[in-house]
Design a protein around this motif. Structure first.
Motif, PDB file in Angstrom:
ATOM      1  N   ILE A   1      34.814  19.187  -1.129  1.00  0.00           N
ATOM      2  CA  ILE A   1      36.138  18.551  -1.087  1.00  0.00           C
ATOM      3  C   ILE A   1      36.955  19.142   0.061  1.00  0.00           C
ATOM      4  CG2 ILE A   1      38.340  18.363  -2.317  1.00  0.00           C
ATOM      5  CD1 ILE A   1      36.641  18.047  -4.919  1.00  0.00           C
ATOM      6  N   LEU A   2      36.905  20.460   0.211  1.00  0.00           N
ATOM      7  CA  LEU A   2      37.608  21.109   1.320  1.00  0.00           C
ATOM      8  C   LEU A   2      37.138  20.533   2.657  1.00  0.00           C
ATOM      9  CD1 LEU A   2      39.419  23.459   2.485  1.00  0.00           C
ATOM     10  CD2 LEU A   2      37.305  24.810   2.523  1.00  0.00           C
ATOM     11  N   LEU A   3      35.838  20.415   2.834  1.00  0.00           N
ATOM     12  CA  LEU A   3      35.291  19.882   4.084  1.00  0.00           C
ATOM     13  C   LEU A   3      35.782  18.459   4.334  1.00  0.00           C
ATOM     14  CD1 LEU A   3      31.590  21.138   3.816  1.00  0.00           C
ATOM     15  CD2 LEU A   3      33.418  22.118   5.220  1.00  0.00           C
ATOM     16  N   ALA A   4      35.723  17.623   3.306  1.00  0.00           N
ATOM     17  CA  ALA A   4      36.114  16.216   3.462  1.00  0.00           C
ATOM     18  C   ALA A   4      37.606  16.061   3.740  1.00  0.00           C
ATOM     19  CB  ALA A   4      35.732  15.438   2.202  1.00  0.00           C
ATOM     20  N   VAL A   5      38.420  16.802   3.021  1.00  0.00           N
ATOM     21  CA  VAL A   5      39.871  16.706   3.205  1.00  0.00           C
ATOM     22  C   VAL A   5      40.262  17.226   4.580  1.00  0.00           C
ATOM     23  CG1 VAL A   5      42.098  17.590   2.403  1.00  0.00           C
ATOM     24  CG2 VAL A   5      40.440  16.739   0.749  1.00  0.00           C
ATOM     25  N   MET A   6      39.740  18.374   4.965  1.00  0.00           N
ATOM     26  CA  MET A   6      40.103  18.958   6.246  1.00  0.00           C
ATOM     27  C   MET A   6      39.573  18.140   7.423  1.00  0.00           C
ATOM     28  SD  MET A   6      42.087  21.327   5.414  1.00  0.00           S
ATOM     29  CE  MET A   6      42.320  22.294   6.878  1.00  0.00           C
ATOM     30  N   ALA A   7      38.492  17.388   7.207  1.00  0.00           N
ATOM     31  CA  ALA A   7      37.958  16.519   8.261  1.00  0.00           C
ATOM     32  C   ALA A   7      38.733  15.212   8.350  1.00  0.00           C
ATOM     33  CB  ALA A   7      36.479  16.236   8.010  1.00  0.00           C
ATOM     34  N   GLY A   8      39.698  15.025   7.461  1.00  0.00           N
ATOM     35  CA  GLY A   8      40.517  13.826   7.492  1.00  0.00           C
ATOM     36  C   GLY A   8      39.800  12.588   6.980  1.00  0.00           C
ATOM     37  N   GLN A   9      38.747  12.789   6.214  1.00  0.00           N
ATOM     38  CA  GLN A   9      37.945  11.664   5.728  1.00  0.00           C
ATOM     39  C   GLN A   9      38.412  11.130   4.378  1.00  0.00           C
ATOM     40  OE1 GLN A   9      35.490  10.255   7.660  1.00  0.00           O
ATOM     41  NE2 GLN A   9      36.289  11.666   9.183  1.00  0.00           N
ATOM     42  N   VAL A  10      39.099  11.967   3.606  1.00  0.00           N
ATOM     43  CA  VAL A  10      39.582  11.559   2.285  1.00  0.00           C
ATOM     44  C   VAL A  10      40.955  12.186   2.058  1.00  0.00           C
ATOM     45  CG1 VAL A  10      37.258  11.380   1.297  1.00  0.00           C
ATOM     46  CG2 VAL A  10      38.523  13.512   1.072  1.00  0.00           C
ATOM     47  N   SER A  11      41.667  11.624   1.113  1.00  0.00           N
ATOM     48  CA  SER A  11      42.949  12.220   0.756  1.00  0.00           C
ATOM     49  C   SER A  11      42.977  12.643  -0.703  1.00  0.00           C
ATOM     50  CB  SER A  11      44.087  11.242   1.039  1.00  0.00           C
ATOM     51  OG  SER A  11      43.906  10.066   0.304  1.00  0.00           O
ATOM     52  N   ALA A  12      42.079  12.110  -1.500  1.00  0.00           N
ATOM     53  CA  ALA A  12      42.033  12.442  -2.927  1.00  0.00           C
ATOM     54  C   ALA A  12      40.903  13.425  -3.186  1.00  0.00           C
ATOM     55  CB  ALA A  12      41.820  11.181  -3.750  1.00  0.00           C
ATOM     56  N   ARG A  13      41.106  14.238  -4.182  1.00  0.00           N
ATOM     57  CA  ARG A  13      40.070  15.206  -4.553  1.00  0.00           C
ATOM     58  C   ARG A  13      39.314  14.625  -5.739  1.00  0.00           C
ATOM     59  NH1 ARG A  13      43.279  17.829  -1.439  1.00  0.00           N
ATOM     60  NH2 ARG A  13      43.495  20.027  -1.085  1.00  0.00           N
ATOM     61  N   ASP A  14      38.288  13.817  -5.429  1.00  0.00           N
ATOM     62  CA  ASP A  14      37.521  13.140  -6.472  1.00  0.00           C
ATOM     63  C   ASP A  14      36.038  13.147  -6.109  1.00  0.00           C
ATOM     64  OD1 ASP A  14      37.381  11.300  -4.410  1.00  0.00           O
ATOM     65  OD2 ASP A  14      38.654   9.824  -5.372  1.00  0.00           O
ATOM     66  N   ASP A  15      35.243  12.377  -6.868  1.00  0.00           N
ATOM     67  CA  ASP A  15      33.803  12.340  -6.630  1.00  0.00           C
ATOM     68  C   ASP A  15      33.462  11.778  -5.254  1.00  0.00           C
ATOM     69  OD1 ASP A  15      33.283  13.476  -9.081  1.00  0.00           O
ATOM     70  OD2 ASP A  15      32.977  11.556 -10.101  1.00  0.00           O
ATOM     71  N   ALA A  16      34.254  10.835  -4.772  1.00  0.00           N
ATOM     72  CA  ALA A  16      34.018  10.283  -3.434  1.00  0.00           C
ATOM     73  C   ALA A  16      34.212  11.368  -2.383  1.00  0.00           C
ATOM     74  CB  ALA A  16      34.946   9.107  -3.165  1.00  0.00           C
TER      75      ALA A  16
END
Length: 175
Positions: free
Chosen positions: A119-134
């Motif tokens: 989740i940290l990787l995805a959020v910091m990469a700007g790919q997601v905004s929600a902390r969920d399974d996606a």
């Protein structure tokens, strides 16, 4: 926790990290002096190592984003790789215990730690905004991209040389 216990724990953790870096076999270095008294069991030691990995990764991502603000995902990949380079023993221990947990409690803890890292990787990469399974799936893709181009190398400690101001003064006084 007392001041002495806190510092003893830090010293023991540094010794564990040094042993893990030297071995690179992914086994928890439970044989290091002070580990049984300081950490007690494998899960507690693994938790401390995971926390060290996660905090170093988060800090490295922040630094890389300052240097590569236009290619955010690549900055996150680079940060993961540089952290793995800095902490190869911890990375090996985490990978081994994700794949082969010692018990159900460790399997659960490692699954949660992996999800939080992804989740940290995805959020910091700007790919997601929600902390969920996606976000976990996107973070896993980023982690896989980092692993795909990462080539671990066994580091040989560099000899210590006078580089800081105080070191130069000490060298001058010694001469």
């Amino acid at each position: 926790m007392t001041w002495t216990a806190f510092h003893r724990r830090g010293e023991t953790l540094r010794a564990v990290i040094a042993a893990a870096d030297a071995r690179l076999d992914g086994h928890l270095p439970m044989d290091v002096d002070g580990v049984p008294e300081t950490f007690g069991d494998e899960l507690t030691l693994l938790g401390a190592l995971s926390l060290r990995w996660h905090t170093r990764l988060a800090g490295r991502i922040e630094r890389e984003l300052m240097h590569q603000p236009l290619d955010i995902e690549q900055a996150v990949v680079t940060a993961w790789q540089l952290t793995a380079e800095d902490l190869p023993g911890i990375r090996a221990v985490i990978d081994r215990h994700r794949a082969e947990p010692l018990d159900a409690a460790m399997a659960d803890a490692m699954a949660k730690a992996a999800a939080k890292e992804r989740i940290l990787l995805a959020v910091m990469a700007g790919q997601v905004s929600a902390r969920d399974d996606a976000a976990v799936r996107v973070g896993e893709q980023i982690e896989n991209a980092a692993r795909a181009s990462y080539r671990p190398v066994r580091r040989i400690p560099a000899p210590r040389h006078a580089s800081g101001f105080l070191d130069r003064i000490r060298a001058a006084l010694a001469a």
